[in-house]
Design a protein around this motif. Structure first.
Motif, PDB file in Angstrom:
ATOM      1  N   VAL A 138       6.810   7.004   3.447  1.00  0.00           N
ATOM      2  CA  VAL A 138       5.870   7.194   2.344  1.00  0.00           C
ATOM      3  C   VAL A 138       5.639   5.862   1.646  1.00  0.00           C
ATOM      4  N   ILE A 139       4.380   5.540   1.416  1.00  0.00           N
ATOM      5  CA  ILE A 139       4.032   4.357   0.636  1.00  0.00           C
ATOM      6  C   ILE A 139       3.347   4.844  -0.633  1.00  0.00           C
ATOM      7  N   ASP A 140       3.937   4.531  -1.762  1.00  0.00           N
ATOM      8  CA  ASP A 140       3.378   4.922  -3.052  1.00  0.00           C
ATOM      9  C   ASP A 140       2.498   3.784  -3.559  1.00  0.00           C
ATOM     10  N   PRO A 141       1.193   3.999  -3.689  1.00  0.00           N
ATOM     11  CA  PRO A 141       0.308   2.927  -4.161  1.00  0.00           C
ATOM     12  C   PRO A 141       0.731   2.337  -5.501  1.00  0.00           C
ATOM     13  N   ARG A 142       1.361   3.127  -6.353  1.00  0.00           N
ATOM     14  CA  ARG A 142       1.813   2.603  -7.646  1.00  0.00           C
ATOM     15  C   ARG A 142       2.896   1.549  -7.466  1.00  0.00           C
ATOM     16  N   MET A 143       3.757   1.729  -6.466  1.00  0.00           N
ATOM     17  CA  MET A 143       4.802   0.734  -6.203  1.00  0.00           C
ATOM     18  C   MET A 143       4.194  -0.558  -5.665  1.00  0.00           C
ATOM     19  N   VAL A 144       3.141  -0.438  -4.868  1.00  0.00           N
ATOM     20  CA  VAL A 144       2.434  -1.622  -4.368  1.00  0.00           C
ATOM     21  C   VAL A 144       1.849  -2.389  -5.552  1.00  0.00           C
ATOM     22  N   CYS A 145       1.181  -1.681  -6.449  1.00  0.00           N
ATOM     23  CA  CYS A 145       0.578  -2.322  -7.624  1.00  0.00           C
ATOM     24  C   CYS A 145       1.632  -2.954  -8.513  1.00  0.00           C
ATOM     25  N   LYS A 146       2.729  -2.263  -8.733  1.00  0.00           N
ATOM     26  CA  LYS A 146       3.794  -2.791  -9.594  1.00  0.00           C
ATOM     27  C   LYS A 146       4.356  -4.093  -9.028  1.00  0.00           C
ATOM     28  N   ALA A 147       4.683  -4.092  -7.739  1.00  0.00           N
ATOM     29  CA  ALA A 147       5.244  -5.300  -7.121  1.00  0.00           C
ATOM     30  C   ALA A 147       4.232  -6.442  -7.155  1.00  0.00           C
ATOM     31  N   ALA A 148       2.963  -6.125  -6.942  1.00  0.00           N
ATOM     32  CA  ALA A 148       1.923  -7.155  -6.974  1.00  0.00           C
ATOM     33  C   ALA A 148       1.811  -7.768  -8.369  1.00  0.00           C
ATOM     34  N   ILE A 149       1.821  -6.929  -9.371  1.00  0.00           N
ATOM     35  CA  ILE A 149       1.715  -7.424 -10.751  1.00  0.00           C
ATOM     36  C   ILE A 149       2.967  -8.205 -11.135  1.00  0.00           C
ATOM     37  N   ASP A 150       4.141  -7.681 -10.787  1.00  0.00           N
ATOM     38  CA  ASP A 150       5.397  -8.343 -11.143  1.00  0.00           C
ATOM     39  C   ASP A 150       5.514  -9.746 -10.560  1.00  0.00           C
ATOM     40  N   THR A 151       4.935  -9.962  -9.381  1.00  0.00           N
ATOM     41  CA  THR A 151       5.042 -11.273  -8.739  1.00  0.00           C
ATOM     42  C   THR A 151       3.875 -12.198  -9.061  1.00  0.00           C
ATOM     43  N   LEU A 152       2.905 -11.698  -9.812  1.00  0.00           N
ATOM     44  CA  LEU A 152       1.730 -12.482 -10.194  1.00  0.00           C
ATOM     45  C   LEU A 152       0.980 -13.020  -8.975  1.00  0.00           C
ATOM     46  N   CYS A 153       0.950 -12.235  -7.914  1.00  0.00           N
ATOM     47  CA  CYS A 153       0.261 -12.662  -6.690  1.00  0.00           C
ATOM     48  C   CYS A 153      -1.241 -12.440  -6.818  1.00  0.00           C
ATOM     49  N   THR A 154      -1.999 -13.063  -5.930  1.00  0.00           N
ATOM     50  CA  THR A 154      -3.446 -12.873  -5.916  1.00  0.00           C
ATOM     51  C   THR A 154      -3.899 -11.990  -4.763  1.00  0.00           C
ATOM     52  N   SER A 155      -3.020 -11.801  -3.771  1.00  0.00           N
ATOM     53  CA  SER A 155      -3.343 -10.911  -2.657  1.00  0.00           C
ATOM     54  C   SER A 155      -2.063 -10.357  -2.046  1.00  0.00           C
ATOM     55  N   VAL A 156      -2.222  -9.243  -1.345  1.00  0.00           N
ATOM     56  CA  VAL A 156      -1.087  -8.596  -0.684  1.00  0.00           C
ATOM     57  C   VAL A 156      -1.477  -8.137   0.714  1.00  0.00           C
ATOM     58  N   MET A 157      -0.454  -7.971   1.524  1.00  0.00           N
ATOM     59  CA  MET A 157      -0.579  -7.334   2.824  1.00  0.00           C
ATOM     60  C   MET A 157       0.450  -6.209   2.842  1.00  0.00           C
ATOM     61  N   ILE A 158       0.088  -5.077   3.415  1.00  0.00           N
ATOM     62  CA  ILE A 158       1.062  -4.012   3.583  1.00  0.00           C
ATOM     63  C   ILE A 158       1.283  -3.808   5.073  1.00  0.00           C
ATOM     64  N   CYS A 159       2.421  -3.252   5.400  1.00  0.00           N
ATOM     65  CA  CYS A 159       2.768  -3.054   6.804  1.00  0.00           C
ATOM     66  C   CYS A 159       3.665  -1.844   6.934  1.00  0.00           C
ATOM     67  N   LEU A 200      -4.798   5.867   3.083  1.00  0.00           N
ATOM     68  CA  LEU A 200      -3.867   5.137   2.227  1.00  0.00           C
ATOM     69  C   LEU A 200      -4.322   3.693   2.036  1.00  0.00           C
ATOM     70  N   THR A 201      -4.784   3.078   3.099  1.00  0.00           N
ATOM     71  CA  THR A 201      -5.261   1.695   3.025  1.00  0.00           C
ATOM     72  C   THR A 201      -6.392   1.577   2.014  1.00  0.00           C
ATOM     73  N   GLN A 202      -7.347   2.476   2.082  1.00  0.00           N
ATOM     74  CA  GLN A 202      -8.481   2.434   1.151  1.00  0.00           C
ATOM     75  C   GLN A 202      -8.046   2.730  -0.286  1.00  0.00           C
ATOM     76  N   LYS A 203      -7.089   3.632  -0.446  1.00  0.00           N
ATOM     77  CA  LYS A 203      -6.585   3.974  -1.777  1.00  0.00           C
ATOM     78  C   LYS A 203      -5.893   2.767  -2.418  1.00  0.00           C
ATOM     79  N   ILE A 204      -5.060   2.080  -1.653  1.00  0.00           N
ATOM     80  CA  ILE A 204      -4.367   0.896  -2.167  1.00  0.00           C
ATOM     81  C   ILE A 204      -5.364  -0.218  -2.454  1.00  0.00           C
ATOM     82  N   LYS A 205      -6.298  -0.422  -1.552  1.00  0.00           N
ATOM     83  CA  LYS A 205      -7.326  -1.454  -1.751  1.00  0.00           C
ATOM     84  C   LYS A 205      -8.085  -1.203  -3.057  1.00  0.00           C
TER      85      LYS A 205
END
Length: 150
Positions: free
Chosen positions: A77-98, A115-120
């Motif tokens: 399971v990939i939770d889009p909220r966890m993707v967003c949280k990690a992205a914000i916490d690291t101050l990144c400008t882009s992400v890749m998921i796998c 899921l890809t479209q939801k995260i995007k």
């Protein structure tokens, strides 16, 4: 002013020093991403499904990676909220998921595509780009970006 008996925890942005020797790698393609990700997965790529994300700066240099989930033999399971949280916490400008497919099947499922479209879409609000979603097997990879499905 009203006083509350409960105090909420304070959150802080922090980074562990040292860290991963993979930090700073530059990822320019799906092939680069797959090579990098194989180092994160190790031998586990054939055992159970799990999901990782890579956080990148504007020059596509890795600033961090994060294990999003570890599942069973046929799913994770990939939770889009966890993707967003990690992205914000690291101050990144882009992400890749796998995520990996231990079965060896490279074809993304409808759930993978949704899921890809939801995260995007979620990342767009924070001005963070989802630059790829990689499906990894022991021998091959599928890149949503390379296939034009991102």
């Amino acid at each position: 002013m009203k006083q509350f008996a409960y105090e909420a925890p304070e959150y802080q942005l922090s980074r562990k020093p040292g860290g991963n020797h993979l930090r700073g790698a530059q990822i320019k393609s799906g092939k680069d991403a797959a090579t990098y990700l194989r180092q994160l997965y190790g031998d586990d790529v054939d055992i159970y499904e799990s999901a990782f994300m890579i956080m990148l700066n504007r020059a596509n240099n890795v600033i961090g990676n994060y294990k999003l989930s570890q599942g069973g033999i046929t799913g994770t399971v990939i939770d889009p909220r966890m993707v967003c949280k990690a992205a914000i916490d690291t101050l990144c400008t882009s992400v890749m998921i796998c995520h990996n497919h231990p079965s060896g099947n490279l074809q993304p499922s409808r759930a993978d595509e949704e899921l890809t479209q939801k995260i995007k879409s979620a990342l767009v609000f924070m001005d963070i780009r989802l630059i790829d979603h990689i499906i990894l097997t022991s021998d091959h990879f599928y890149s949503f970006a390379d296939e034009g499905t991102l």
